[in-house]
Design a protein around this motif. Structure first.
Motif, PDB file in Angstrom:
ATOM      1  N   MET A   1       0.800  -1.236  -0.017  1.00  0.00           N
ATOM      2  CA  MET A   1       0.072  -0.041  -0.077  1.00  0.00           C
ATOM      3  C   MET A   1       0.973   1.378  -0.065  1.00  0.00           C
ATOM      4  SD  MET A   1      -2.922  -1.028   2.866  1.00  0.00           S
ATOM      5  CE  MET A   1      -3.787   0.477   2.620  1.00  0.00           C
ATOM      6  N   LYS A   2       0.396   2.299  -0.671  1.00  0.00           N
ATOM      7  CA  LYS A   2       1.164   3.303  -0.737  1.00  0.00           C
ATOM      8  C   LYS A   2       0.722   4.333   0.360  1.00  0.00           C
ATOM      9  CE  LYS A   2       2.300   4.386  -5.712  1.00  0.00           C
ATOM     10  NZ  LYS A   2       1.997   5.307  -6.881  1.00  0.00           N
ATOM     11  N   ARG A   3       2.089   5.085   1.323  1.00  0.00           N
ATOM     12  CA  ARG A   3       1.777   5.694   2.315  1.00  0.00           C
ATOM     13  C   ARG A   3       1.540   7.310   1.472  1.00  0.00           C
ATOM     14  NH1 ARG A   3       3.770   4.799   7.227  1.00  0.00           N
ATOM     15  NH2 ARG A   3       3.156   2.632   7.945  1.00  0.00           N
ATOM     16  N   ARG A   4       0.771   8.089   2.252  1.00  0.00           N
ATOM     17  CA  ARG A   4       0.422   9.238   1.861  1.00  0.00           C
ATOM     18  C   ARG A   4       1.625  10.074   1.758  1.00  0.00           C
ATOM     19  NH1 ARG A   4      -3.079  11.382   6.972  1.00  0.00           N
ATOM     20  NH2 ARG A   4      -1.064  11.517   8.366  1.00  0.00           N
ATOM     21  N   SER A   5       1.769  11.238   1.161  1.00  0.00           N
ATOM     22  CA  SER A   5       2.754  12.207   0.855  1.00  0.00           C
ATOM     23  C   SER A   5       2.441  13.191   1.939  1.00  0.00           C
ATOM     24  CB  SER A   5       3.090  12.443  -0.446  1.00  0.00           C
ATOM     25  OG  SER A   5       3.839  13.706  -0.506  1.00  0.00           O
ATOM     26  N   ASP A   6       3.707  13.388   2.766  1.00  0.00           N
ATOM     27  CA  ASP A   6       3.226  14.644   3.751  1.00  0.00           C
ATOM     28  C   ASP A   6       3.058  15.959   2.970  1.00  0.00           C
ATOM     29  OD1 ASP A   6       3.858  12.975   5.896  1.00  0.00           O
ATOM     30  OD2 ASP A   6       5.663  13.791   6.337  1.00  0.00           O
ATOM     31  N   LYS A   7       3.701  16.104   1.582  1.00  0.00           N
ATOM     32  CA  LYS A   7       3.208  17.495   1.118  1.00  0.00           C
ATOM     33  C   LYS A   7       1.737  17.431   0.796  1.00  0.00           C
ATOM     34  CE  LYS A   7       7.847  17.345  -0.959  1.00  0.00           C
ATOM     35  NZ  LYS A   7       8.704  17.308  -2.290  1.00  0.00           N
ATOM     36  N   VAL A   8       0.891  16.577   0.677  1.00  0.00           N
ATOM     37  CA  VAL A   8      -0.468  16.633   0.271  1.00  0.00           C
ATOM     38  C   VAL A   8      -1.385  16.817   1.429  1.00  0.00           C
ATOM     39  CG1 VAL A   8       0.041  15.664  -2.001  1.00  0.00           C
ATOM     40  CG2 VAL A   8      -0.890  14.292  -0.230  1.00  0.00           C
ATOM     41  N   VAL A   9      -0.751  16.649   2.629  1.00  0.00           N
ATOM     42  CA  VAL A   9      -1.604  16.386   3.890  1.00  0.00           C
ATOM     43  C   VAL A   9      -1.665  17.800   4.514  1.00  0.00           C
ATOM     44  CG1 VAL A   9      -1.994  15.324   6.240  1.00  0.00           C
ATOM     45  CG2 VAL A   9      -1.001  14.264   4.629  1.00  0.00           C
ATOM     46  N   VAL A  10      -3.003  18.297   4.526  1.00  0.00           N
ATOM     47  CA  VAL A  10      -3.024  19.670   5.160  1.00  0.00           C
ATOM     48  C   VAL A  10      -4.129  19.544   6.529  1.00  0.00           C
ATOM     49  CG1 VAL A  10      -3.924  21.967   5.082  1.00  0.00           C
ATOM     50  CG2 VAL A  10      -2.695  20.817   3.010  1.00  0.00           C
ATOM     51  N   ASP A  11      -3.891  20.125   7.634  1.00  0.00           N
ATOM     52  CA  ASP A  11      -4.499  19.821   8.758  1.00  0.00           C
ATOM     53  C   ASP A  11      -5.807  20.860   8.631  1.00  0.00           C
ATOM     54  OD1 ASP A  11      -2.918  18.317   9.781  1.00  0.00           O
ATOM     55  OD2 ASP A  11      -2.141  19.711  11.366  1.00  0.00           O
ATOM     56  N   SER A  12      -7.159  20.056   8.824  1.00  0.00           N
ATOM     57  CA  SER A  12      -8.086  21.154   8.870  1.00  0.00           C
ATOM     58  C   SER A  12      -8.326  21.784  10.347  1.00  0.00           C
ATOM     59  CB  SER A  12      -9.561  20.261   8.784  1.00  0.00           C
ATOM     60  OG  SER A  12      -9.648  19.396   9.755  1.00  0.00           O
ATOM     61  N   LYS A  13      -9.262  22.893  10.263  1.00  0.00           N
ATOM     62  CA  LYS A  13      -9.394  23.431  11.594  1.00  0.00           C
ATOM     63  C   LYS A  13      -9.777  22.410  12.484  1.00  0.00           C
ATOM     64  CE  LYS A  13     -10.846  28.059  10.147  1.00  0.00           C
ATOM     65  NZ  LYS A  13     -12.023  29.363  10.200  1.00  0.00           N
ATOM     66  N   LEU A  14      -9.311  22.492  13.605  1.00  0.00           N
ATOM     67  CA  LEU A  14      -9.493  21.682  14.820  1.00  0.00           C
ATOM     68  C   LEU A  14     -10.799  21.263  15.133  1.00  0.00           C
ATOM     69  CD1 LEU A  14      -8.362  19.818  16.725  1.00  0.00           C
ATOM     70  CD2 LEU A  14      -8.160  21.573  18.520  1.00  0.00           C
ATOM     71  N   GLU A  15     -11.790  22.481  15.195  1.00  0.00           N
ATOM     72  CA  GLU A  15     -13.356  22.401  15.301  1.00  0.00           C
ATOM     73  C   GLU A  15     -13.885  21.638  14.229  1.00  0.00           C
ATOM     74  OE1 GLU A  15     -11.476  24.994  15.052  1.00  0.00           O
ATOM     75  OE2 GLU A  15     -11.955  26.531  16.764  1.00  0.00           O
ATOM     76  N   LEU A  16     -13.546  21.676  12.880  1.00  0.00           N
ATOM     77  CA  LEU A  16     -14.020  20.827  11.871  1.00  0.00           C
ATOM     78  C   LEU A  16     -13.621  19.409  12.028  1.00  0.00           C
ATOM     79  CD1 LEU A  16     -13.568  23.207   8.899  1.00  0.00           C
ATOM     80  CD2 LEU A  16     -15.778  22.742  10.179  1.00  0.00           C
ATOM     81  N   ALA A  17     -12.370  19.224  12.616  1.00  0.00           N
ATOM     82  CA  ALA A  17     -12.050  17.726  12.646  1.00  0.00           C
ATOM     83  C   ALA A  17     -12.944  17.089  13.567  1.00  0.00           C
ATOM     84  CB  ALA A  17     -10.415  17.657  12.915  1.00  0.00           C
ATOM     85  N   LEU A  18     -13.135  17.826  14.739  1.00  0.00           N
ATOM     86  CA  LEU A  18     -13.693  16.940  15.788  1.00  0.00           C
ATOM     87  C   LEU A  18     -15.347  17.005  15.802  1.00  0.00           C
ATOM     88  CD1 LEU A  18     -11.794  18.781  18.752  1.00  0.00           C
ATOM     89  CD2 LEU A  18     -11.523  16.579  17.785  1.00  0.00           C
ATOM     90  N   ARG A  19     -15.882  17.556  14.578  1.00  0.00           N
ATOM     91  CA  ARG A  19     -17.155  17.533  14.477  1.00  0.00           C
ATOM     92  C   ARG A  19     -17.954  16.423  14.312  1.00  0.00           C
ATOM     93  NH1 ARG A  19     -19.429  22.176  10.474  1.00  0.00           N
ATOM     94  NH2 ARG A  19     -18.324  23.381  12.218  1.00  0.00           N
ATOM     95  N   ILE A  29     -12.101  22.077  23.469  1.00  0.00           N
ATOM     96  CA  ILE A  29     -11.309  22.987  22.786  1.00  0.00           C
ATOM     97  C   ILE A  29     -10.803  24.281  23.517  1.00  0.00           C
ATOM     98  CG2 ILE A  29     -10.932  24.084  20.590  1.00  0.00           C
ATOM     99  CD1 ILE A  29     -12.695  22.107  19.140  1.00  0.00           C
ATOM    100  N   SER A  30     -11.716  24.673  24.600  1.00  0.00           N
ATOM    101  CA  SER A  30     -11.310  25.835  24.969  1.00  0.00           C
ATOM    102  C   SER A  30     -10.405  25.738  26.009  1.00  0.00           C
ATOM    103  CB  SER A  30     -12.685  26.419  25.795  1.00  0.00           C
ATOM    104  OG  SER A  30     -13.128  25.642  26.741  1.00  0.00           O
ATOM    105  N   ASN A  31      -9.918  24.697  26.447  1.00  0.00           N
ATOM    106  CA  ASN A  31      -8.846  24.196  27.179  1.00  0.00           C
ATOM    107  C   ASN A  31      -7.726  23.927  26.593  1.00  0.00           C
ATOM    108  OD1 ASN A  31     -10.600  24.309  29.509  1.00  0.00           O
ATOM    109  ND2 ASN A  31     -11.186  22.021  29.501  1.00  0.00           N
ATOM    110  N   TYR A  32      -7.490  24.186  25.242  1.00  0.00           N
ATOM    111  CA  TYR A  32      -6.194  23.840  24.741  1.00  0.00           C
ATOM    112  C   TYR A  32      -5.602  25.147  24.074  1.00  0.00           C
ATOM    113  CZ  TYR A  32      -6.797  18.900  25.279  1.00  0.00           C
ATOM    114  OH  TYR A  32      -6.691  17.717  25.641  1.00  0.00           O
TER     115      TYR A  32
END
Length: 324
Positions: A1-19, A29-32
């Motif tokens: 299996m191909k591992r993803r390339s770090d260059k194409v990974v972008v973190d979404s907003k934390l609030e959206l990731a946790l939704r 989130i308010s504690n971080y």
């Protein structure tokens, strides 16, 4: 299996990731706060701030794309041999573009999530992937893959919380004083002995609870580590007496006497002084390392069954409490 390339990974907003993930109710989130490039924690000297670092990093979040890892126990190590008896040079060391680096390092068939700075490394040994519910106990973590620019979120004023430091994993080279030090902290809700990862330093606590006064090779080995770690010494007479009783038992398996834990314990006794104190001699250290390797299978099994189940129970309780 191909591992993803770090260059194409972008973190979404934390609030959206946790939704819309049930396990994300574990995170407020308010504690971080985001670990930024100017945060002084990345430049603290390990030798002077080891416990402060452990407390500050307890409960941190690592974000990789849309996935978020909640770290329930973190162990901090120095980069010098005098600070970490099993240090690996350059492991997790950042380049000049960033003061810290998050890596998924493979070592001896174990994938370990590590946060590294120029002065210290932090190893994640208990966590939950809050965006999937995957519970991880022990350093092996093949499910969460940080990328080179992963965001790290620290608990605000985490060093001021009453997070009691807990014993770090006991490693090899026991003739080094650093192998016995306390540089780890756990999330306060997971400080129970039922939810902390089993290590050499806590194995005796589990072994001494089971089957009353019946001893075994594994129980005696864990007793040796417990005495050295928590009391600073072990008496040769204590080990000899219990080993003699084990070897004369009718149901004592021959394999353990010839090449198993009991044989290793016999060699340990031959290398010991009447009272062995820490740090031990090189010869005793070698025998302890071999004992540690033999106990590793049992430790792994406990973490994958007993401890993982207990952690899941606590997490389920916390989620239900939030929802109710």
């Amino acid at each position: 299996m191909k591992r993803r390339s770090d260059k194409v990974v972008v973190d979404s907003k934390l609030e959206l990731a946790l939704r819309s993930h049930a396990y994300c109710s574990l995170v407020d989130i308010s504690n971080y706060k985001n670990l930024g490039d100017e945060d002084p924690i990345c430049t603290l000297r390990f030798s002077e701030h080891s416990k402060h670092l452990a407390r500050s990093l307890s409960g941190l979040l690592i974000q990789s794309g849309d996935e978020v890892l909640l770290c329930l126990k973190v162990e901090v190590y120095g980069r010098r041999g005098s600070e970490d008896a099993h240090c690996i040079a350059k492991l997790g060391e950042p380049d000049s573009s960033r003061p810290f680096k998050v890596v998924n390092h493979t070592h001896e068939n174990t994938e370990m999530v590590i946060i590294g700075t120029m002065r210290w490394n932090a190893l994640v040994t208990m966590a939950v992937v809050v965006t999937s519910g995957r519970v991880i106990v022990g350093p092996h973590n093949p499910w969460f893959h940080p990328h080179a620019a992963s965001h790290v979120w620290l608990v605000k004023n985490g060093d001021k919380d009453l997070n009691n430091n807990v014993e770090r994993h006991t490693r090899s080279k026991f003739n080094h004083a650093s192998a016995y030090e306390l540089f780890a902290a756990a999330h306060p809700r997971f400080l129970s002995c039922f939810t902390l990862p089993v290590t050499l330093s806590t194995l005796w606590e589990f072994k001494s609870r089971g089957k009353g006064k019946i001893w075994s090779g594994a129980k005696l080995a864990s007793f040796v580590f417990d005495q050295l770690l928590n009391h600073g010494k072990i008496l040769k007479s204590d080990v000899t007496q219990r080993l003699d009783e084990l070897e004369t038992r009718e149901n004592c398996p021959k394999k353990t006497t010839i090449d198993g834990i009991l044989a290793n314990l016999r060699r340990l006794i031959e290398a010991m002084r009447d009272e062995e104190t820490k740090p031990v001699s090189m010869k005793v250290s070698n025998e302890l390392r071999q004992l540690a390797e033999k106990l590793q299978g049992e430790i792994t099994n406990l973490n994958k069954t007993t401890i993982t189940d207990e952690v899941k129970t606590v997490i389920g309780y916390l989620i239900n409490k939030v929802h109710s």
